[in-house]
Write a protein that holds these residues in place. Sequence first.
Motif, PDB file in Angstrom:
ATOM      1  N   UNK A  59       0.832  -1.198   0.000  1.00 37.33           N
ATOM      2  CA  UNK A  59       0.000   0.000   0.000  1.00 37.33           C
ATOM      3  C   UNK A  59       0.868   1.249   0.000  1.00 37.33           C
ATOM      4  N   UNK A  60       2.007   1.179   0.685  1.00 37.70           N
ATOM      5  CA  UNK A  60       2.928   2.318   0.656  1.00 37.70           C
ATOM      6  C   UNK A  60       3.443   2.593  -0.749  1.00 37.70           C
ATOM      7  N   UNK A  64       2.641   5.944  -2.898  1.00 40.75           N
ATOM      8  CA  UNK A  64       3.717   6.822  -3.371  1.00 40.75           C
ATOM      9  C   UNK A  64       3.688   6.938  -4.893  1.00 40.75           C
ATOM     10  N   UNK A  65       3.582   5.819  -5.575  1.00 40.80           N
ATOM     11  CA  UNK A  65       3.644   5.843  -7.043  1.00 40.80           C
ATOM     12  C   UNK A  65       2.428   6.557  -7.640  1.00 40.80           C
ATOM     13  N   UNK A  67       0.193   8.479  -6.029  1.00 40.01           N
ATOM     14  CA  UNK A  67       0.037   9.827  -5.483  1.00 40.01           C
ATOM     15  C   UNK A  67       0.977  10.828  -6.120  1.00 40.01           C
ATOM     16  N   UNK A  68       2.222  10.434  -6.312  1.00 33.52           N
ATOM     17  CA  UNK A  68       3.204  11.343  -6.910  1.00 33.52           C
ATOM     18  C   UNK A  68       2.971  11.567  -8.394  1.00 33.52           C
ATOM     19  N   UNK A  69       2.429  10.544  -9.060  1.00 36.79           N
ATOM     20  CA  UNK A  69       2.192  10.700 -10.500  1.00 36.79           C
ATOM     21  C   UNK A  69       0.857  11.371 -10.800  1.00 36.79           C
ATOM     22  N   UNK A  70       0.056  11.626  -9.767  1.00 40.04           N
ATOM     23  CA  UNK A  70      -1.235  12.287  -9.971  1.00 40.04           C
ATOM     24  C   UNK A  70      -2.323  11.361 -10.468  1.00 40.04           C
ATOM     25  N   UNK A  71      -2.130  10.056 -10.344  1.00 43.82           N
ATOM     26  CA  UNK A  71      -3.097   9.079 -10.832  1.00 43.82           C
ATOM     27  C   UNK A  71      -3.953   8.489  -9.722  1.00 43.82           C
ATOM     28  N   UNK A  72      -4.028   9.134  -8.572  1.00 44.65           N
ATOM     29  CA  UNK A  72      -4.755   8.595  -7.433  1.00 44.65           C
ATOM     30  C   UNK A  72      -6.260   8.721  -7.661  1.00 44.65           C
ATOM     31  N   UNK A  73      -6.891   7.626  -8.031  1.00 41.13           N
ATOM     32  CA  UNK A  73      -8.346   7.566  -8.173  1.00 41.13           C
ATOM     33  C   UNK A  73      -8.783   6.173  -7.753  1.00 41.13           C
TER      34      UNK A  73
END
Length: 131
Positions: A59-60, A64-65, A67-73
């Motif tokens: 989950x970490x 990170x991946x 969230x940082x790439x802006x793909x958090x959905x």
Amino acid sequence: MRNLVLAWLASSAAFAVAFLGWMVPWATPEGVHILYWSDYLRLFLMMLGAALAFQLVYDGLVYVILGRSGLWSIWTVAFAYLLPVFIIDRYGIDTPREARAMIAWLGFACLIAGVSWFFARREVRRTADIP
């Protein structure tokens, strides 16, 4: 950071409860005595420990991946949790009983993805204001 820790704990607890609720009836053969409450508690603590360790790493990385790439959905988080299930289904299943068990694993993956996304989603939001 508090939301991420809450997501880690909540998704691990959700997995432990769901796994225990599914695994005990599914794996217990006919005619076996009913487990005592202490057996359920011990199994729950073992599952919770395993889920906490797995969620801390996986989950970490997902957080990170994505969230940082802006793909958090919800869709990308669900895909991140369903991808290992599909890989195992494709290359690791060799009996019909295991193939039927994959239905439960798909449900577990969706449950964990939804809980993780719900609790950790506020932390990765960025404003669109131009300074």
